[in-house]
Design an enzyme around this catalytic site. Sequence first.
Site, short mmCIF file in Angstrom:
data_model
loop_
_atom_site.label_atom_id
_atom_site.label_comp_id
_atom_site.label_asym_id
_atom_site.label_seq_id
_atom_site.Cartn_x
_atom_site.Cartn_y
_atom_site.Cartn_z
N SER A 27 3.13 -11.19 1.46
CA SER A 27 4.32 -11.82 0.90
C SER A 27 5.49 -11.83 1.88
CB SER A 27 4.73 -11.08 -0.39
OG SER A 27 4.88 -9.70 -0.15
N ASP A 80 3.29 -9.84 11.61
CA ASP A 80 2.49 -9.46 10.45
C ASP A 80 3.23 -8.41 9.63
OD1 ASP A 80 0.33 -9.32 8.75
OD2 ASP A 80 -1.15 -8.95 10.32
N GLY A 81 2.86 -8.27 8.38
CA GLY A 81 3.44 -7.26 7.51
C GLY A 81 2.68 -5.95 7.62
N GLU A 102 -6.64 -9.42 10.88
CA GLU A 102 -5.29 -9.07 11.32
C GLU A 102 -5.37 -8.17 12.56
OE1 GLU A 102 -2.69 -9.16 7.22
OE2 GLU A 102 -3.81 -7.34 7.65
N LYS A 120 8.65 0.46 3.11
CA LYS A 120 7.38 0.70 3.80
C LYS A 120 7.47 1.81 4.87
CE LYS A 120 5.49 -2.98 1.77
NZ LYS A 120 5.07 -4.15 2.47
C1 5RP Z 1 -2.71 -7.80 4.23
C2 5RP Z 1 -1.71 -6.90 4.84
C3 5RP Z 1 -0.28 -7.19 4.53
O1 5RP Z 1 0.36 -7.51 5.74
C4 5RP Z 1 0.34 -5.99 3.90
O2 5RP Z 1 -0.38 -5.70 2.73
C5 5RP Z 1 1.82 -6.22 3.56
O3 5RP Z 1 1.93 -7.18 2.56
P1 5RP Z 1 3.32 -7.60 1.91
O4 5RP Z 1 4.11 -8.27 2.98
O5 5RP Z 1 2.92 -8.54 0.80
O6 5RP Z 1 4.00 -6.37 1.39
O7 5RP Z 1 -1.99 -5.97 5.55
O8 5RP Z 1 -4.01 -7.37 4.49
#
Ligand code: 5RP
Length: 224
Positions: A27, A80-81, A102, A120
Amino acid sequence: MELKRIVGHEAAKLVQDGDVVGLGTGSTTHYFIKKLGERVKEEEIEIMGIPTSYQSFFLANESGIPITTLNEHDVDIAVDGADEVDPDLNLIKGGGAAHTMEKIVDGSAARFVVIVDSSKMVNQLGSIPVPVEVLPEALRVVQRRIEIMEGAPSLRMAERKDGPVVTDNGNFVLDVAFEEIGNPWDLEVELNSIPGVVENGIFTGLADEVLVGTEGKVESFKRI
Ligand code: 5RP
Protein backbone atom coordinates in the site's frame (compact mmCIF):
# COMPACT_ATOMS: atom_id res chain seq x y z
CA MET A 1 -2.50 6.36 4.88
CA GLU A 2 -1.39 9.99 4.84
CA LEU A 3 2.13 9.05 6.03
CA LYS A 4 2.33 6.34 3.36
CA ARG A 5 1.28 8.87 0.74
CA ILE A 6 3.85 11.53 1.64
CA VAL A 7 6.69 9.03 1.82
CA GLY A 8 5.65 7.41 -1.48
CA HIS A 9 5.56 10.80 -3.18
CA GLU A 10 8.94 11.77 -1.71
CA ALA A 11 10.51 8.60 -3.10
CA ALA A 12 9.12 9.34 -6.57
CA LYS A 13 11.32 12.47 -6.62
CA LEU A 14 14.45 10.28 -6.36
CA VAL A 15 13.90 8.70 -9.78
CA GLN A 16 15.82 10.30 -12.63
CA ASP A 17 15.21 10.49 -16.34
CA GLY A 18 16.54 7.29 -17.94
CA ASP A 19 16.33 5.15 -14.79
CA VAL A 20 15.24 1.53 -14.67
CA VAL A 21 13.13 1.37 -11.50
CA GLY A 22 12.32 -1.60 -9.27
CA LEU A 23 8.65 -1.29 -8.35
CA GLY A 24 7.89 -2.67 -4.89
CA THR A 25 4.62 -4.13 -3.67
CA GLY A 26 2.09 -2.96 -1.07
CA SER A 27 0.00 0.00 0.00
CA THR A 28 2.97 2.39 0.42
CA THR A 29 4.55 1.64 -2.95
CA HIS A 30 1.06 2.13 -4.44
CA TYR A 31 1.51 5.88 -3.86
CA PHE A 32 5.07 5.74 -5.23
CA ILE A 33 4.04 4.02 -8.46
CA LYS A 34 1.05 6.32 -9.02
CA LYS A 35 3.23 9.42 -8.52
CA LEU A 36 5.89 8.03 -10.83
CA GLY A 37 3.22 7.52 -13.48
CA GLU A 38 2.26 11.19 -13.09
CA ARG A 39 5.90 12.21 -13.62
CA VAL A 40 6.05 10.11 -16.79
CA LYS A 41 3.00 11.95 -18.15
CA GLU A 42 3.69 15.48 -16.90
CA GLU A 43 7.49 15.70 -17.06
CA GLU A 44 7.88 13.22 -19.91
CA ILE A 45 10.71 11.40 -18.12
CA GLU A 46 11.73 8.21 -19.88
CA ILE A 47 11.92 5.39 -17.38
CA MET A 48 11.18 1.68 -17.28
CA GLY A 49 9.76 -0.27 -14.36
CA ILE A 50 10.53 -3.79 -13.18
CA PRO A 51 7.56 -4.99 -11.08
CA THR A 52 7.98 -7.21 -8.03
CA SER A 53 4.46 -8.69 -8.21
CA TYR A 54 1.30 -8.87 -10.30
CA GLN A 55 0.02 -6.03 -8.09
CA SER A 56 2.83 -3.68 -9.09
CA PHE A 57 2.72 -4.92 -12.71
CA PHE A 58 -0.97 -4.01 -13.09
CA LEU A 59 -0.54 -0.69 -11.28
CA ALA A 60 2.47 0.28 -13.41
CA ASN A 61 0.55 -0.57 -16.58
CA GLU A 62 -2.42 1.46 -15.43
CA SER A 63 -0.12 4.38 -14.52
CA GLY A 64 1.59 4.46 -17.93
CA ILE A 65 5.00 3.19 -16.77
CA PRO A 66 6.69 1.05 -19.45
CA ILE A 67 7.67 -2.39 -18.15
CA THR A 68 10.85 -4.37 -18.62
CA THR A 69 12.44 -7.41 -16.95
CA LEU A 70 15.60 -8.25 -15.04
CA ASN A 71 16.67 -10.40 -17.97
CA GLU A 72 16.80 -7.29 -20.14
CA HIS A 73 17.94 -4.49 -17.82
CA ASP A 74 19.78 -3.72 -14.60
CA VAL A 75 17.93 -1.80 -11.89
CA ASP A 76 19.18 1.72 -11.11
CA ILE A 77 16.88 2.30 -8.16
CA ALA A 78 14.35 0.07 -6.41
CA VAL A 79 11.73 1.46 -4.04
CA ASP A 80 9.81 -0.89 -1.78
CA GLY A 81 7.88 -1.02 1.48
CA ALA A 82 8.59 -3.10 4.59
CA ASP A 83 6.77 -4.58 7.57
CA GLU A 84 9.58 -3.95 10.09
CA VAL A 85 12.82 -1.95 9.93
CA ASP A 86 15.53 -2.18 12.62
CA PRO A 87 18.21 0.44 13.44
CA ASP A 88 20.71 -1.34 11.12
CA LEU A 89 18.17 -1.07 8.28
CA ASN A 90 17.50 -4.82 8.29
CA LEU A 91 13.93 -5.59 7.27
CA ILE A 92 11.10 -8.04 7.55
CA LYS A 93 9.07 -8.07 4.34
CA GLY A 94 6.46 -10.35 2.80
CA GLY A 95 3.23 -9.01 4.26
CA GLY A 96 1.94 -9.19 0.69
CA ALA A 97 3.62 -12.56 0.01
CA ALA A 98 5.79 -10.92 -2.68
CA HIS A 99 9.14 -11.10 -0.84
CA THR A 100 10.84 -13.56 -3.22
CA MET A 101 10.62 -11.32 -6.28
CA GLU A 102 11.12 -8.27 -4.07
CA LYS A 103 14.41 -9.65 -2.76
CA ILE A 104 15.59 -10.45 -6.29
CA VAL A 105 14.71 -7.01 -7.70
CA ASP A 106 15.60 -4.92 -4.62
CA GLY A 107 18.79 -6.88 -4.02
CA SER A 108 20.01 -6.36 -7.57
CA ALA A 109 19.41 -2.60 -7.58
CA ALA A 110 22.29 -0.12 -7.57
CA ARG A 111 20.27 1.77 -4.94
CA PHE A 112 17.53 0.26 -2.78
CA VAL A 113 15.28 2.73 -0.97
CA VAL A 114 12.70 1.53 1.59
CA ILE A 115 9.58 3.58 2.26
CA VAL A 116 7.60 3.14 5.47
CA ASP A 117 5.47 5.00 7.96
CA SER A 118 6.90 5.40 11.44
CA SER A 119 4.89 2.44 12.85
CA LYS A 120 7.27 0.07 11.03
CA MET A 121 10.41 1.21 12.90
CA VAL A 122 11.45 -1.24 15.67
CA ASN A 123 14.45 -1.71 17.96
CA GLN A 124 14.68 -5.41 17.12
CA LEU A 125 13.12 -7.46 14.32
CA GLY A 126 10.66 -10.19 15.27
CA SER A 127 7.53 -8.79 16.88
CA ILE A 128 5.79 -10.06 13.72
CA PRO A 129 6.28 -13.52 12.14
CA VAL A 130 8.79 -14.03 9.33
CA PRO A 131 7.13 -14.93 5.99
CA VAL A 132 8.71 -17.98 4.36
CA GLU A 133 7.74 -19.00 0.80
CA VAL A 134 7.67 -22.78 0.46
CA LEU A 135 7.22 -25.23 -2.42
CA PRO A 136 3.82 -26.88 -1.80
CA GLU A 137 5.33 -30.38 -2.03
CA ALA A 138 7.77 -29.52 0.75
CA LEU A 139 5.30 -27.97 3.21
CA ARG A 140 5.33 -30.68 5.88
CA VAL A 141 9.08 -31.26 5.89
CA VAL A 142 9.81 -27.53 5.97
CA GLN A 143 7.38 -27.08 8.87
CA ARG A 144 9.18 -29.82 10.79
CA ARG A 145 12.62 -28.29 10.18
CA ILE A 146 11.37 -24.87 11.30
CA GLU A 147 9.94 -26.34 14.51
CA ILE A 148 13.36 -27.85 15.26
CA MET A 149 14.72 -24.26 14.93
CA GLU A 150 12.13 -23.27 17.59
CA GLY A 151 10.00 -21.32 15.14
CA ALA A 152 6.21 -21.58 15.17
CA PRO A 153 5.04 -21.87 11.54
CA SER A 154 1.52 -21.05 10.49
CA LEU A 155 0.24 -21.60 6.94
CA ARG A 156 -1.07 -18.28 5.60
CA MET A 157 -4.71 -18.69 4.61
CA ALA A 158 -6.37 -16.79 1.79
CA GLU A 159 -9.22 -14.36 2.11
CA ARG A 160 -11.98 -14.58 -0.48
CA LYS A 161 -10.51 -17.92 -1.65
CA ASP A 162 -10.78 -21.24 0.15
CA GLY A 163 -7.51 -22.70 1.34
CA PRO A 164 -4.00 -21.25 1.58
CA VAL A 165 -2.51 -18.16 -0.05
CA VAL A 166 -0.81 -19.12 -3.31
CA THR A 167 2.01 -16.73 -4.23
CA ASP A 168 2.65 -15.19 -7.65
CA ASN A 169 5.14 -18.07 -8.08
CA GLY A 170 2.59 -20.78 -7.24
CA ASN A 171 3.90 -21.52 -3.73
CA PHE A 172 2.63 -21.41 -0.12
CA VAL A 173 3.65 -19.02 2.66
CA LEU A 174 4.45 -20.00 6.23
CA ASP A 175 4.38 -17.15 8.74
CA VAL A 176 6.95 -18.16 11.32
CA ALA A 177 6.92 -16.66 14.81
CA PHE A 178 10.20 -16.67 16.74
CA GLU A 179 10.58 -15.95 20.43
CA GLU A 180 13.48 -13.63 19.57
CA ILE A 181 15.57 -12.84 16.48
CA GLY A 182 19.05 -12.42 17.95
CA ASN A 183 20.94 -12.31 14.65
CA PRO A 184 18.79 -11.56 11.58
CA TRP A 185 21.56 -12.49 9.11
CA ASP A 186 22.03 -15.95 10.66
CA LEU A 187 18.29 -16.59 10.66
CA GLU A 188 17.93 -15.41 7.04
CA VAL A 189 20.66 -17.81 5.92
CA GLU A 190 19.45 -20.70 8.11
CA LEU A 191 15.87 -20.50 6.84
CA ASN A 192 17.02 -20.39 3.22
CA SER A 193 19.19 -23.46 3.74
CA ILE A 194 16.13 -25.67 4.35
CA PRO A 195 15.38 -27.68 1.17
CA GLY A 196 11.97 -26.59 -0.11
CA VAL A 197 12.25 -23.00 1.12
CA VAL A 198 12.14 -20.64 -1.84
CA GLU A 199 12.91 -17.42 0.06
CA ASN A 200 12.24 -15.80 3.41
CA GLY A 201 11.25 -12.24 4.26
CA ILE A 202 14.32 -11.20 6.28
CA PHE A 203 16.33 -8.69 4.24
CA THR A 204 19.71 -8.04 5.88
CA GLY A 205 22.28 -5.62 4.46
CA LEU A 206 20.24 -4.74 1.37
CA ALA A 207 18.62 -1.38 2.10
CA ASP A 208 20.74 1.67 1.27
CA GLU A 209 18.27 4.19 2.62
CA VAL A 210 14.99 4.21 4.53
CA LEU A 211 12.50 7.05 4.16
CA VAL A 212 10.15 7.25 7.13
CA GLY A 213 6.88 9.17 7.10
CA THR A 214 6.57 10.80 10.52
CA GLU A 215 3.90 13.35 11.51
CA GLY A 216 3.67 15.09 8.18
CA LYS A 217 7.37 15.03 7.35
CA VAL A 218 9.84 12.53 5.90
CA GLU A 219 13.00 11.46 7.70
CA SER A 220 15.85 9.70 5.91
CA PHE A 221 18.17 7.06 7.40
CA LYS A 222 21.16 5.95 5.33
CA ARG A 223 23.25 2.81 5.68
CA ILE A 224 26.74 3.55 6.91
C1 5RP B 1 4.92 -7.24 0.29
C2 5RP B 1 5.78 -6.42 1.18
C3 5RP B 1 5.32 -5.03 1.46
O1 5RP B 1 6.29 -4.16 0.95
C4 5RP B 1 5.16 -4.86 2.94
O2 5RP B 1 4.22 -5.80 3.38
C5 5RP B 1 4.69 -3.44 3.30
O3 5RP B 1 3.40 -3.24 2.83
P1 5RP B 1 2.58 -1.91 3.09
O4 5RP B 1 3.28 -0.81 2.36
O5 5RP B 1 1.21 -2.21 2.52
O6 5RP B 1 2.53 -1.66 4.57
O7 5RP B 1 6.80 -6.83 1.67
O8 5RP B 1 5.39 -8.55 0.20
